[in-house]
Design a protein around this motif. Structure first.
Motif, PDB file in Angstrom:
ATOM      1  N   PRO A 162       0.829  -1.215   0.000  1.00 27.15           N
ATOM      2  CA  PRO A 162       0.000   0.000   0.000  1.00 27.15           C
ATOM      3  C   PRO A 162       0.862   1.263   0.000  1.00 27.15           C
ATOM      4  O   PRO A 162       1.968   1.282   0.548  1.00 27.15           O
ATOM      5  N   THR A 163       0.348   2.307  -0.628  1.00 27.41           N
ATOM      6  CA  THR A 163       1.058   3.583  -0.638  1.00 27.41           C
ATOM      7  C   THR A 163       0.839   4.301   0.694  1.00 27.41           C
ATOM      8  O   THR A 163      -0.179   4.114   1.350  1.00 27.41           O
ATOM      9  N   THR A 164       1.820   5.140   1.057  1.00 29.25           N
ATOM     10  CA  THR A 164       1.762   5.830   2.350  1.00 29.25           C
ATOM     11  C   THR A 164       1.792   7.345   2.218  1.00 29.25           C
ATOM     12  O   THR A 164       1.686   8.055   3.206  1.00 29.25           O
ATOM     13  N   GLY A 165       1.970   7.838   0.985  1.00 28.42           N
ATOM     14  CA  GLY A 165       1.983   9.282   0.791  1.00 28.42           C
ATOM     15  C   GLY A 165       3.353   9.913   0.954  1.00 28.42           C
ATOM     16  O   GLY A 165       3.467  11.146   0.924  1.00 28.42           O
ATOM     17  N   ASP A 177       6.565   6.373  -2.649  1.00 30.79           N
ATOM     18  CA  ASP A 177       5.389   5.790  -3.295  1.00 30.79           C
ATOM     19  C   ASP A 177       5.653   5.424  -4.753  1.00 30.79           C
ATOM     20  O   ASP A 177       5.104   4.441  -5.259  1.00 30.79           O
ATOM     21  N   GLU A 178       6.480   6.203  -5.438  1.00 24.90           N
ATOM     22  CA  GLU A 178       6.746   5.914  -6.850  1.00 24.90           C
ATOM     23  C   GLU A 178       7.451   4.564  -7.001  1.00 24.90           C
ATOM     24  O   GLU A 178       7.210   3.829  -7.960  1.00 24.90           O
ATOM     25  N   TYR A 179       8.281   4.197  -6.026  1.00 30.02           N
ATOM     26  CA  TYR A 179       8.959   2.899  -6.067  1.00 30.02           C
ATOM     27  C   TYR A 179       7.989   1.775  -5.717  1.00 30.02           C
ATOM     28  O   TYR A 179       8.062   0.668  -6.273  1.00 30.02           O
ATOM     29  N   ARG A 180       7.078   2.058  -4.786  1.00 34.67           N
ATOM     30  CA  ARG A 180       6.072   1.063  -4.435  1.00 34.67           C
ATOM     31  C   ARG A 180       5.167   0.776  -5.634  1.00 34.67           C
ATOM     32  O   ARG A 180       4.828  -0.373  -5.912  1.00 34.67           O
TER      33      ARG A 180
END
Length: 222
Positions: A104-107, A111-114
């Motif tokens: 999940p993204t965290t802000g 995030d771009e790597y996730r």
């Protein structure tokens, strides 16, 4: 050898009782927290999941070593037990995969790597017509009590995990909810994410696991 097989077949045969309801059709008498199922009068079973190995691309020496190790694995199995290998080809549920596997993204600035990593996982998972292959080995044994069965499976499970580990495969024992989910996902394709079962909650409410609607629907659909 013939005598052992004859005794094993006799143990597998049980008196047929005409079912009085849908619950009576389910061939499981009781389930336990550690994934052991009572599937007969004095018969207990446990399932293990294992991963595939890279046999095709291995060298000749490695193939010979794998073959010998696999032979030792088969020889380690108790002749008084029933062993079954199941290969289940199922279609990947994208929604369930995204909820359970993707990061999940965290802000934050990572995030771009996730997202890039998640995209790679999705591309891998949705290839080959989105077919996922699961492999299981189920062992059934006749014991006088679940405590005796638990002791037996503890020993056999440790041997299986060790042998599969030397083969380069990961073997894990399945808990109760994981075993039930196999049936749920097989018979209710497209509804994988709707599965829910909590044995402690069921016991606390005094419910029987056979009373779950999705489990009864499986029997009716057969």
């Amino acid at each position: 050898m013939i005598k052992t097989l004859t005794n094993l077949f006799k143990q597998d045969k049980e008196k047929f009782v005409v079912p009085k309801g849908v619950q009576d059709v389910i061939p499981v008498a009781a389930i336990f927290d550690d994934g052991i199922f009572k599937v007969g009068k004095d018969k207990y079973s446990k399932t293990y999941r294992f991963t595939d190995i890279n046999y095709a691309v291995a060298s000749r020496e490695d193939k010979e070593a794998m073959f010998l190790e696999y032979s030792e694995l088969l020889n380690s199995l108790d002749s008084g037990a029933t062993t079954k290998i199941t290969i289940n080809n199922r279609r990947l549920n994208r929604l369930d995969f995204e909820q359970t596997i993707l990061i999940p993204t965290t802000g934050d600035n990572l995030d771009e790597y996730r997202e890039e990593y998640n995209k790679m996982l999705l591309d891998k998972a949705t290839g080959a017509n989105s077919i996922v292959q699961d492999k299981y080995i189920t062992i059934s044994i006749n014991k006088k009590s679940v405590e005796d069965a638990r002791t037996y499976f503890a020993r056999v499970g440790a041997d299986l995990i060790a042998h599969f580990g030397r083969l380069g495969s990961k073997c894990v024992e399945l808990e109760t909810d994981e075993r039930l989910r196999i049936f749920h996902d097989f018979y209710r394709v497209g509804e994988e994410s709707s599965f829910h079962f909590d044995i402690k909650e069921t016991r606390k409410k005094g419910h029987d696991f056979k009373d779950y609607n999705w489990l009864k629907m499986i029997i009716i659909r057969q």
